[in-house]
Design an enzyme around this catalytic site. Structure first.
Site, PDB file in Angstrom:
ATOM      1  NE  ARG A 216      -3.698  -2.154   2.657  1.00  0.00           N
ATOM      2  CZ  ARG A 216      -4.378  -2.171   3.504  1.00  0.00           C
ATOM      3  NH1 ARG A 216      -4.246  -0.987   4.647  1.00  0.00           N
ATOM      4  NH2 ARG A 216      -5.215  -3.536   3.650  1.00  0.00           N
TER       5      ARG A 216
ATOM      6  CB  SER B 106      -8.304  -2.690   3.305  1.00  0.00           C
ATOM      7  OG  SER B 106      -9.367  -2.680   4.087  1.00  0.00           O
ATOM      8  CG  HIS B 107      -9.277   0.568   6.435  1.00  0.00           C
ATOM      9  ND1 HIS B 107      -7.945  -0.635   6.451  1.00  0.00           N
ATOM     10  CD2 HIS B 107      -8.849   1.237   7.896  1.00  0.00           C
ATOM     11  CE1 HIS B 107      -6.920  -0.755   7.419  1.00  0.00           C
ATOM     12  NE2 HIS B 107      -7.544   0.707   7.799  1.00  0.00           N
TER      13      HIS B 107
ATOM     14  CG  ASP C  39     -13.542  -2.495   4.194  1.00  0.00           C
ATOM     15  OD1 ASP C  39     -14.284  -3.617   4.017  1.00  0.00           O
ATOM     16  OD2 ASP C  39     -12.560  -3.209   4.364  1.00  0.00           O
TER      17      ASP C  39
ATOM     18  CG  ASP D 277     -11.000  -4.721   0.974  1.00  0.00           C
ATOM     19  OD1 ASP D 277     -11.019  -4.238   2.318  1.00  0.00           O
ATOM     20  OD2 ASP D 277     -10.570  -5.285   1.015  1.00  0.00           O
TER      21      ASP D 277
ATOM     22  CG  ASP E 261     -11.165  -6.640   4.202  1.00  0.00           C
ATOM     23  OD1 ASP E 261     -11.877  -5.507   4.910  1.00  0.00           O
ATOM     24  OD2 ASP E 261     -10.399  -7.254   4.256  1.00  0.00           O
ATOM     25  NE  ARG E 262      -9.897  -3.710   7.859  1.00  0.00           N
ATOM     26  CZ  ARG E 262      -9.296  -3.522   8.529  1.00  0.00           C
ATOM     27  NH1 ARG E 262      -9.215  -2.629   9.365  1.00  0.00           N
ATOM     28  NH2 ARG E 262      -7.892  -3.555   8.033  1.00  0.00           N
TER      29      ARG E 262
ATOM     30  CB  THR F  53      -2.523  -8.340  13.321  1.00  0.00           C
ATOM     31  OG1 THR F  53      -2.737  -7.725  15.178  1.00  0.00           O
ATOM     32  CG2 THR F  53      -3.492  -7.211  12.991  1.00  0.00           C
TER      33      THR F  53
ATOM     34  CD  GLU G 273      -7.484  -9.976  11.925  1.00  0.00           C
ATOM     35  OE1 GLU G 273      -6.702 -10.262  12.558  1.00  0.00           O
ATOM     36  OE2 GLU G 273      -7.583  -8.990  11.214  1.00  0.00           O
TER      37      GLU G 273
ATOM     38  CB  SER H 197      -8.937  -4.091  12.628  1.00  0.00           C
ATOM     39  OG  SER H 197      -8.996  -5.198  12.451  1.00  0.00           O
TER      40      SER H 197
ATOM     41  CE  LYS I  86     -10.004  -7.663   7.264  1.00  0.00           C
ATOM     42  NZ  LYS I  86      -9.281  -7.941   7.369  1.00  0.00           N
TER      43      LYS I  86
END
Length: 692
Positions: free
Chosen positions: A156, A243-244, A408, A410, A412-413, A476, A495, A497, A508
């Site tokens: 990233r 991600s987020h 989020d 992508d 996954d959260r 993590t 997690e 997060s 996730k």
């Protein structure tokens, strides 16, 4: 040519359960996979084949043996150089993927790679590496670029870094150079992303490098969109996402690779990628035009194929095997239950309407921020109390909905809310695990085991103990759960997060978590008649606390700290740990132990060290310090504070009040202000007490 309704025939008993992939010739006489048949349909299909070469490839049921190929007649001469054909030429609007389905009902149930016929043989000592079956491969000279070490969730950086010449291409080529050729040559890979800025340009580059390295076929989500869980469900590939983190020309972009059964690439692979970025000298790139990613269909370039697919349909079919959709639909159809889902203008906007509205009967206006945008609507697609403020305000507002959730960038959260009530991620995974067997059909036969990341609160530990289940504490990073799942030791994990999931995939899964919670609420209210008070989100959580006790938990994030100061703080804490011993006093707390967490994988014996500094006290309280690798600039310092409270009369305190003495101790012990200059966190995650 596909074959529908093949005649049933008797197969060899050794092949019962196997499937056969049919490759009828394309316009240039080269095989293109279109139909997956059971063993019983093979001879019937073969009888329908025309008198020209067709490939049939047997896919063994166990997928442990190699896929066997038989050519029914000799291969034809090569087609014209650089010839390309498209199976779909009519224009389709950029958002119509919400109501589309793939042109071919392909099933992809094997591990990567699913082999396609013929291959590209490359040599690294010439400008034109290979020219075979209409596909010209060029060798593009390059040199190493600094800063390409892969973190826990891929690579990233800011968009401006990735658009520099060869930055992305170097990493993609380094990845292919890190994999055994049998893992991708002539194989099938999936490509998708969260819809953020630069994804479309990056997708074209990835497609060309994949072709240049001998990949047989790329499945790409329409407009380059496919959630991380959906890519994992398809057994892995490339995921274009940060991600987020926020998106746009001035913000973040990222790339990661999911391997084998769909799990994030292990360190053994990511370490090789980094090593290859330090010595790279060429990029193998196919000389092909850009592919129209707005149209569903197949485009062939010689012996390389790109298929643009609906990103929702296969993932939705998987979810229907996990959950009781009629049960959930019954809840969402009730006039006395109101639901809202915030897609945060991210990838789950592509999934929200087909799943929640079309399949489960939710009202169309229950979807908030449901159109994926390249800059996420100038927002920060992180489903927490800080960045999902619009949703939080709705749930905490007057006469708010009964249930709210967000996902989020992508997909996954997740974040779960009740009316005036926030469910911490640590509590969420524990409550899902405690209720899964009765509320979710996928777990009806029982759970195999539970696991959490080390910083996540101990709420899940207590569920595992009460249910007499295997339990694991891992570093993590979701990749650490994958080995446990593949070994049959793990069913549900999470997690702190905002990541929760199960062994239905190897990532996730935000929408999975939302459906799990809806399943629990629906199950507990299945016998409630109209007019009767429904069991609410807060009722479920408080009942769980009464049974298991409450783990007060908070996390403080200090984003984009100067790396030098943050690293000095960690060195200071490691020195403090080395001098600590059981019984030491820290204010009113007595130390049980202090360490720098090390994890030994019980499946393969691999060791992950220096995963977070822990101070654990005799009353079960914990303070944990970590540097996060999920940002794109500077260092993020994370401090985790946890305290267990068994007394139900003390369960309704605000977390910040309950944890105040421990928070003060955490800041004092670390000397965070001295090392980083920060007086306040960028954001904090904790449980809120709210009105009902």
């Amino acid at each position: 040519m596909g074959f529908s309704n093949p005649q049933s025939i008797t197969c060899s008993t050794s092949h019962i359960g196997d499937e056969y992939l049919i490759f009828p010739p394309d316009a240039f006489g080269y095989p293109t996979p279109t139909t997956l048949l059971p063993c019983s349909g093979l001879l019937a299909a073969r009888a329908q084949l025309p008198n020209h070469p067709t490939t049939i490839r047997r896919i063994p049921m166990a997928f442990s043996a190699g896929i066997q190929t038989a050519f029914l007649s000799p291969p034809p001469p090569p087609p014209p150089t650089n010839a390309a054909t498209s199976a779909l030429s009519h224009p389709i609007s950029s958002l119509s993927f919400l109501n589309c389905s793939p042109p071919f009902p392909l099933q992809f149930s094997s591990k990567l790679p699913l082999k396609c016929p013929s291959s590209i043989r490359a040599s690294s000592n010439s400008t034109t590496v290979a020219e075979s079956l209409g596909l010209k491969i060029n060798s593009v000279p390059t040199k190493p670029i600094e800063g390409q070490k892969t973190g826990t969730s891929g690579l990233r950086k800011k968009v401006k870094v990735f658009i520099d010449e060869n930055y992305l291409a170097n990493w993609i080529q380094a990845l292919f150079s890190s994999l055994p050729p049998e893992d991708f040559v002539d194989g099938l890979l999936v490509l998708g992303g969260d819809g953020r800025y630069f994804n479309k340009e990056a997708a074209q580059k990835i497609i060309k490098i994949a072709a240049g390295n001998g990949v047989g076929k790329i499945l790409v989500g329409r407009e380059g969109i496919m959630s991380t869980p959906a890519v994992s469900a398809a057994n892995g590939g490339f995921i274009m996402s940060a991600s987020h983190n926020p998106g746009g020309p001035d913000y973040d972009w990222g790339i990661k690779f999911n391997y084998s059964s769909g799990q994030p690439a292990p360190e053994s692979i990511t370490d090789k990628i980094y090593g290859n970025t330090l010595s790279i000298s060429e990029i193998k790139m196919a000389d092909i035009p850009d592919v129209d990613l707005s149209c569903l269909g197949v485009t062939n370039f010689g012996n390389f194929t790109v298929e643009v697919v609906d990103p929702v349909s296969d993932y939705l079919e998987l979810l229907e095997t996990v959950f009781d959709f009629p049960l959930i639909k019954g809840l969402l159809s009730r006039s006395d239950f109101r639901f809202i889902f915030d897609a945060m203008h991210a990838v789950t906007g592509a999934y929200a309407k087909p799943i929640f509205v079309d399949k489960l009967g939710a009202s169309p206006d229950s979807i908030l921020n449901g159109v994926p945008l390249e800059d996420f609507g100038h927002g920060h697609p992180d489903p927490n109390l800080t960045y999902a403020k619009e949703l939080v305000d709705i749930l905490y507002g007057k006469n708010g909905p009964d249930f709210g959730a967000a996902s989020d960038g992508d997909g996954d959260r997740n974040m779960i809310l009740g009316r005036g009530f926030f469910v911490t991620p640590s509590d969420s995974v524990a409550i899902i695990a405690a209720n899964a067997q009765e509320a979710i059909p996928y777990f009806r036969s029982g759970l195999k085991g539970l696991a959490r990341s080390m910083p996540t609160s101990g709420a899940l530990d207590r569920v595992a103990q009460k249910l007499n289940l295997l339990f694991f504490e891992v570093p993590t990073g979701w990749k650490f759960f994958g080995n446990l799942m593949d070994a049959g030791k793990l069913s549900i994990c999470g997690e702190e997060s905002f990541g929760t999931g199960s062994d239905h995939i190897r990532e996730k899964d935000g929408i999975w978590a939302v459906l799990a919670w809806l399943s629990i609420i629906a199950y507990q209210n299945k016998d409630k008649k109209p007019g009767e008070k429904l069991i609410s989100v807060s009722d479920v959580v408080k009942e769980h606390w009464a049974t298991y006790g409450r783990n007060y938990f908070s996390r403080y994030d200090y984003d984009e700290c100067e790396s030098e100061g943050a690293n000095k703080m960690i060195v200071f804490l490691r020195d403090l740990v080395s001098k600590s011993k059981a019984g030491d006093s820290y204010g009113s707390y007595t130390l049980q132990f202090a360490d720098d967490f090390t994890y030994t994988d019980p499946v393969d014996g691999s060791v992950a060290s220096k995963q977070g500094i822990r101070f654990v006290f005799t009353d079960g309280s914990r303070i944990i310090y970590r540097l996060s690798g999920t940002g794109s600039a500077g260092a993020t310092v994370r401090i985790y504070i946890e305290q267990f409270e068994p007394d139900a009369s003390k369960h309704n305190m605000d977390a910040q009040i309950a944890l105040k003495p421990l928070i003060a101790l955490a800041l004092s012990v670390s000397k965070l202000k001295d090392f980083t200059g920060r007086e306040k966190p960028t954001k904090q995650h904790s449980s809120w007490s709210g009105h009902q």
